[in-house]
Design a protein around this motif. Structure first.
Motif, PDB file in Angstrom:
ATOM      1  N   ILE A 186       0.841  -1.196   0.000  1.00 20.35           N
ATOM      2  CA  ILE A 186       0.000   0.000   0.000  1.00 20.35           C
ATOM      3  C   ILE A 186       0.876   1.246   0.000  1.00 20.35           C
ATOM      4  CG2 ILE A 186      -1.751   1.299   1.280  1.00 20.35           C
ATOM      5  CD1 ILE A 186      -2.895  -1.255   0.266  1.00 20.35           C
ATOM      6  N   ASP A 187       0.583   2.180  -0.891  1.00 19.94           N
ATOM      7  CA  ASP A 187       1.230   3.487  -0.859  1.00 19.94           C
ATOM      8  C   ASP A 187       0.149   4.549  -0.703  1.00 19.94           C
ATOM      9  OD1 ASP A 187       0.478   4.608  -3.621  1.00 19.94           O
ATOM     10  OD2 ASP A 187       1.401   2.696  -4.163  1.00 19.94           O
ATOM     11  N   THR A 188       0.557   5.806  -0.635  1.00 19.85           N
ATOM     12  CA  THR A 188      -0.394   6.870  -0.291  1.00 19.85           C
ATOM     13  C   THR A 188      -1.453   7.121  -1.353  1.00 19.85           C
ATOM     14  OG1 THR A 188       1.176   8.516  -1.123  1.00 19.85           O
ATOM     15  CG2 THR A 188       1.230   8.043   1.241  1.00 19.85           C
ATOM     16  N   ASN A 189      -1.259   6.607  -2.567  1.00 25.26           N
ATOM     17  CA  ASN A 189      -2.259   6.794  -3.619  1.00 25.26           C
ATOM     18  C   ASN A 189      -2.960   5.491  -4.003  1.00 25.26           C
ATOM     19  OD1 ASN A 189      -2.093   9.654  -4.234  1.00 25.26           O
ATOM     20  ND2 ASN A 189      -0.026   9.214  -4.926  1.00 25.26           N
ATOM     21  N   PHE A 190      -2.723   4.450  -3.219  1.00 28.23           N
ATOM     22  CA  PHE A 190      -3.294   3.153  -3.547  1.00 28.23           C
ATOM     23  C   PHE A 190      -4.814   3.205  -3.588  1.00 28.23           C
ATOM     24  CE2 PHE A 190      -5.222  -0.845  -2.281  1.00 28.23           C
ATOM     25  CZ  PHE A 190      -4.634  -1.745  -3.153  1.00 28.23           C
ATOM     26  N   ILE A 191      -5.441   3.829  -2.593  1.00 32.57           N
ATOM     27  CA  ILE A 191      -6.903   3.850  -2.526  1.00 32.57           C
ATOM     28  C   ILE A 191      -7.496   4.543  -3.742  1.00 32.57           C
ATOM     29  CG2 ILE A 191      -8.869   4.814  -1.262  1.00 32.57           C
ATOM     30  CD1 ILE A 191      -7.396   4.152   1.323  1.00 32.57           C
ATOM     31  N   GLU A 192      -6.914   5.671  -4.151  1.00 34.28           N
ATOM     32  CA  GLU A 192      -7.423   6.368  -5.346  1.00 34.28           C
ATOM     33  C   GLU A 192      -7.323   5.495  -6.586  1.00 34.28           C
ATOM     34  OE1 GLU A 192      -7.654   9.665  -2.668  1.00 34.28           O
ATOM     35  OE2 GLU A 192      -6.134   8.125  -2.899  1.00 34.28           O
ATOM     36  N   ARG A 193      -6.203   4.774  -6.714  1.00 32.18           N
ATOM     37  CA  ARG A 193      -6.010   3.940  -7.910  1.00 32.18           C
ATOM     38  C   ARG A 193      -6.937   2.728  -7.930  1.00 32.18           C
ATOM     39  NH1 ARG A 193      -0.585   4.297  -6.425  1.00 32.18           N
ATOM     40  NH2 ARG A 193      -0.549   2.050  -6.037  1.00 32.18           N
ATOM     41  N   HIS A 194      -7.298   2.222  -6.766  1.00 32.60           N
ATOM     42  CA  HIS A 194      -8.059   0.974  -6.678  1.00 32.60           C
ATOM     43  C   HIS A 194      -9.443   1.176  -6.066  1.00 32.60           C
ATOM     44  CE1 HIS A 194      -4.532  -1.618  -7.656  1.00 32.60           C
ATOM     45  NE2 HIS A 194      -3.871  -0.626  -7.098  1.00 32.60           N
ATOM     46  N   LEU A 195      -9.947   2.396  -6.115  1.00 31.34           N
ATOM     47  CA  LEU A 195     -11.185   2.696  -5.411  1.00 31.34           C
ATOM     48  C   LEU A 195     -12.347   1.804  -5.858  1.00 31.34           C
ATOM     49  CD1 LEU A 195     -12.496   4.452  -3.284  1.00 31.34           C
ATOM     50  CD2 LEU A 195     -12.991   6.154  -5.053  1.00 31.34           C
ATOM     51  N   ASP A 196     -12.444   1.521  -7.153  1.00 33.61           N
ATOM     52  CA  ASP A 196     -13.555   0.701  -7.644  1.00 33.61           C
ATOM     53  C   ASP A 196     -13.558  -0.686  -7.010  1.00 33.61           C
ATOM     54  OD1 ASP A 196     -14.435   2.748  -9.197  1.00 33.61           O
ATOM     55  OD2 ASP A 196     -13.575   2.011 -11.068  1.00 33.61           O
ATOM     56  N   GLU A 197     -12.372  -1.206  -6.704  1.00 30.92           N
ATOM     57  CA  GLU A 197     -12.272  -2.530  -6.085  1.00 30.92           C
ATOM     58  C   GLU A 197     -12.677  -2.499  -4.615  1.00 30.92           C
ATOM     59  OE1 GLU A 197      -8.349  -4.241  -6.664  1.00 30.92           O
ATOM     60  OE2 GLU A 197      -8.026  -2.852  -8.324  1.00 30.92           O
ATOM     61  N   LEU A 198     -12.588  -1.320  -4.006  1.00 31.97           N
ATOM     62  CA  LEU A 198     -12.792  -1.203  -2.569  1.00 31.97           C
ATOM     63  C   LEU A 198     -14.195  -0.744  -2.185  1.00 31.97           C
ATOM     64  CD1 LEU A 198      -9.394   0.554  -1.726  1.00 31.97           C
ATOM     65  CD2 LEU A 198      -9.952  -1.869  -1.467  1.00 31.97           C
ATOM     66  N   LEU A 199     -14.933  -0.242  -3.163  1.00 35.18           N
ATOM     67  CA  LEU A 199     -16.273   0.254  -2.852  1.00 35.18           C
ATOM     68  C   LEU A 199     -17.223  -0.917  -2.638  1.00 35.18           C
ATOM     69  CD1 LEU A 199     -16.705   3.233  -5.315  1.00 35.18           C
ATOM     70  CD2 LEU A 199     -16.278   3.325  -2.859  1.00 35.18           C
ATOM     71  N   PRO A 200     -17.995  -0.900  -1.549  1.00 32.75           N
ATOM     72  CA  PRO A 200     -18.948  -1.989  -1.308  1.00 32.75           C
ATOM     73  C   PRO A 200     -20.112  -1.900  -2.282  1.00 32.75           C
ATOM     74  CG  PRO A 200     -19.219  -0.244   0.325  1.00 32.75           C
ATOM     75  CD  PRO A 200     -18.011   0.123  -0.501  1.00 32.75           C
ATOM     76  N   SER A 201     -20.778  -3.020  -2.478  1.00 29.82           N
ATOM     77  CA  SER A 201     -21.973  -2.999  -3.315  1.00 29.82           C
ATOM     78  C   SER A 201     -23.041  -2.189  -2.601  1.00 29.82           C
ATOM     79  CB  SER A 201     -22.466  -4.423  -3.561  1.00 29.82           C
ATOM     80  OG  SER A 201     -22.721  -5.058  -2.329  1.00 29.82           O
ATOM     81  N   ASP A 202     -24.033  -1.750  -3.365  1.00 26.33           N
ATOM     82  CA  ASP A 202     -25.110  -0.952  -2.761  1.00 26.33           C
ATOM     83  C   ASP A 202     -25.724  -1.695  -1.588  1.00 26.33           C
ATOM     84  OD1 ASP A 202     -24.940   1.224  -4.484  1.00 26.33           O
ATOM     85  OD2 ASP A 202     -26.128   0.192  -6.016  1.00 26.33           O
ATOM     86  N   ASP A 203     -25.755  -1.029  -0.434  1.00 20.61           N
ATOM     87  CA  ASP A 203     -26.340  -1.654   0.749  1.00 20.61           C
ATOM     88  C   ASP A 203     -27.852  -1.739   0.599  1.00 20.61           C
ATOM     89  OD1 ASP A 203     -23.999   0.057   2.858  1.00 20.61           O
ATOM     90  OD2 ASP A 203     -23.909  -1.966   2.032  1.00 20.61           O
ATOM     91  N   LEU A 204     -28.385  -2.923   0.826  1.00 14.58           N
ATOM     92  CA  LEU A 204     -29.837  -3.083   0.807  1.00 14.58           C
ATOM     93  C   LEU A 204     -30.392  -2.588   2.142  1.00 14.58           C
ATOM     94  CD1 LEU A 204     -30.085  -6.638  -0.758  1.00 14.58           C
ATOM     95  CD2 LEU A 204     -30.538  -4.445  -1.879  1.00 14.58           C
TER      96      LEU A 204
END
Length: 503
Positions: free
Chosen positions: A436-454
């Protein structure tokens, strides 16, 4: 020894300081705004004083009212916590001028480290590594453009008078520099009242390493090892851990010594943090110094076996540090995750609402620092942090598993949170591999976002309510028992003398 403390803060950090005071036998005075009248820190304190309206300027940022409250209630010290006025040297000076003890660093150290350009000059003289940069209060945009070319792109435009991720722009193209300078100046003026900016070389794929330092008024300064905060989003930390997987034993010693020299350069006393940016190659550069207790201080407490808040009070009372550098060592691995009321799928916007049900995780090696409980509201007025969930284990792999289990156990109904996002990050292969580096979350945000909560069905909400009724527990009874361990009257379980609990 200090006797009575006014805690000039709210929420989680106010509760944390209250607990330390309770163990020290120090009486406490909480302060609150009109929307915090029923807040947890208010109920836990020995006394509480109303400050004013919900706006921070009318309450937690009103220095005159805070000092007046301390004097009126007979306090002999003020602890600022973090945020609000904790790094405002004029408030520290006013506290001291009123005859009160300031539980924090000297006002001059706050001032000198608070202006980032001045801090860089001091650090350079102390021989601490600095990233290539450019600073000048008189330079025009043309001079900044020339300097950026000499430094080499990408560069960062940074606010001279503040931190917290505000007033920062990363520039890859010379054509974008003028616009970035203007935007950073506007943001810096709004956030800090100071439009000055400076340039610094942007280190790509950087790791964020900070060193906890502690000094006393007898000239002793030590470091309490590092915390890695590379998992961050828009310069805001998400997960912190110690030890850092990046550091070798030799690099740890080197960075620790550099942090101590940085603190010594300003005659530092009490708790502070020296932050560095590190490259994968092992090179590191001074970033800034935070002249206060950090949000993520529990990580250090768990691996160092120390209570930093109690240590703050001891040093503020004039005591010497009870250990030397040689006495200190890291034990095991600790990780902290920040649980927020925010919506990751909506750009992490704050999600206000009432916490209908909040059951924090429990168990061996699990610690939860929180300023809220079931029934409390997350409002638009303050930071939407719900809790810090911190775990400790003998190994990093064990700590990661324990954190995932703790996040999975956390129950929260009533508002949207980043809980799913945190679990996705903790379970990402790159996190396990310490990539993990300081820009990892920005680069991989789509992988980290949860599915829509029901939405939870009505039946689930009814089940929660019936569970409370059948167990005889109120929403906050578990937390109340936590706050007063061993006190049978703290548990609202329906107990009556000579009879069983009420059904």
């Amino acid at each position: 020894m200090l006797r009575k403390c006014l805690i000039a803060n709210r929420g989680e950090i106010a509760v944390r300081i209250l607990r330390a005071c309770r163990e020290l036998g120090v009486r406490t005075v909480a302060v609150y705004s009109e929307v915090d009248a029923d807040a947890r820190h208010v109920h836990l304190a020995d006394e509480a004083v109303a400050l004013g309206g919900a706006a921070p300027s009318e309450s937690y940022l009103n220095a005159d009212r805070l000092i007046a409250a301390a004097l009126a209630t007979g306090c002999d010290c003020v602890h600022p916590g973090y945020g609000f006025l904790s790094e405002v040297e004029t408030f520290a000076e006013a506290v001291i001028a009123a005859g009160l003890v300031w539980v924090g660093p000297p006002p001059d150290a706050i001032r000198r480290m608070g202006v980032k350009t001045e801090a860089r000059a001091l650090i350079q003289k102390a021989g601490v590594p600095l990233a290539p940069g450019f600073q000048s209060d008189a330079a025009d945009d043309a001079a900044f453009l020339t300097a950026a070319g000499q430094i080499g792109y990408p560069v960062m435009v940074k606010a001279a008078g503040g931190g917290g991720g505000k007033g920062i722009r990363v520039v890859y193209d010379p054509a974008a520099l003028a616009e970035s300078l203007a935007a950073a100046r506007r943001e810096a003026l709004h956030a800090f009242g100071d439009p000055r900016v400076y340039l610094e070389k942007f280190i790509e794929r950087a790791r964020h390493i900070e060193i906890q330092v502690f000094g006393d008024s007898h000239g002793n300064i030590v470091h309490l090892f590092e915390r890695e905060c590379s998992a961050q989003r828009r310069h805001q930390k998400v997960i912190e851990e110690s030890p850092s997987p990046l550091l070798t034993p030799e690099l740890r010693v080197d960075m620790g010594a550099a942090a101590v020299e940085a603190a010594r350069a300003v005659g530092y006393v009490n708790a502070g943090t020296v932050e560095f940016i590190a490259a994968a190659s092992g090179e590191y550069y001074f970033l800034e110094m935070n002249t206060r207790l950090q949000v993520e201080h529990p990580v250090t407490e768990l691996v160092a076996g120390l209570d930093l808040v109690k240590l703050q009070f001891a040093v503020a009372a004039g005591e010497a540090l009870p250990f030397t550098q040689a006495d200190l060592m890291q034990r095991g691995h600790a990780i902290e995750a920040r649980l927020y009321a925010e919506d990751p799928r909506a750009g992490f916007l704050p999600a206000t609402g009432v916490l209908l049900r909040f059951l924090p995780p429990t168990g061996l090696g699990v610690r939860v620092d929180s300023g809220v409980e079931s029934g409390d509201a997350i409002t638009i007025h303050y930071d939407p942090m719900i809790a810090k969930i911190i775990v400790h284990d003998s190994t990093r792999a064990g700590a990661i598993r324990r954190l995932d289990a703790a996040l999975r156990e956390t129950t929260l109904i009533g508002t949207t949170t980043n809980l799913g996002f945190l679990r996705a990050l903790v379970n990402h292969p790159a996190f396990a591999a310490s990539e993990i580096d300081t820009n990892f979350i920005e680069r991989h945000l789509d992988e980290l976002l949860p599915s829509d909560d029901l939405p939870l069905p009505d039946a689930a909400l009814i089940a929660v309510a019936l569970s409370d009724l059948s167990s005889g527990r109120t929403a906050g009874s578990a937390q109340a028992a936590n706050d007063a361990p061993g006190d049978p009257w703290a548990l609202a379980d329906g107990f009556r003398l000579g009879r069983g609990g009420t059904p």
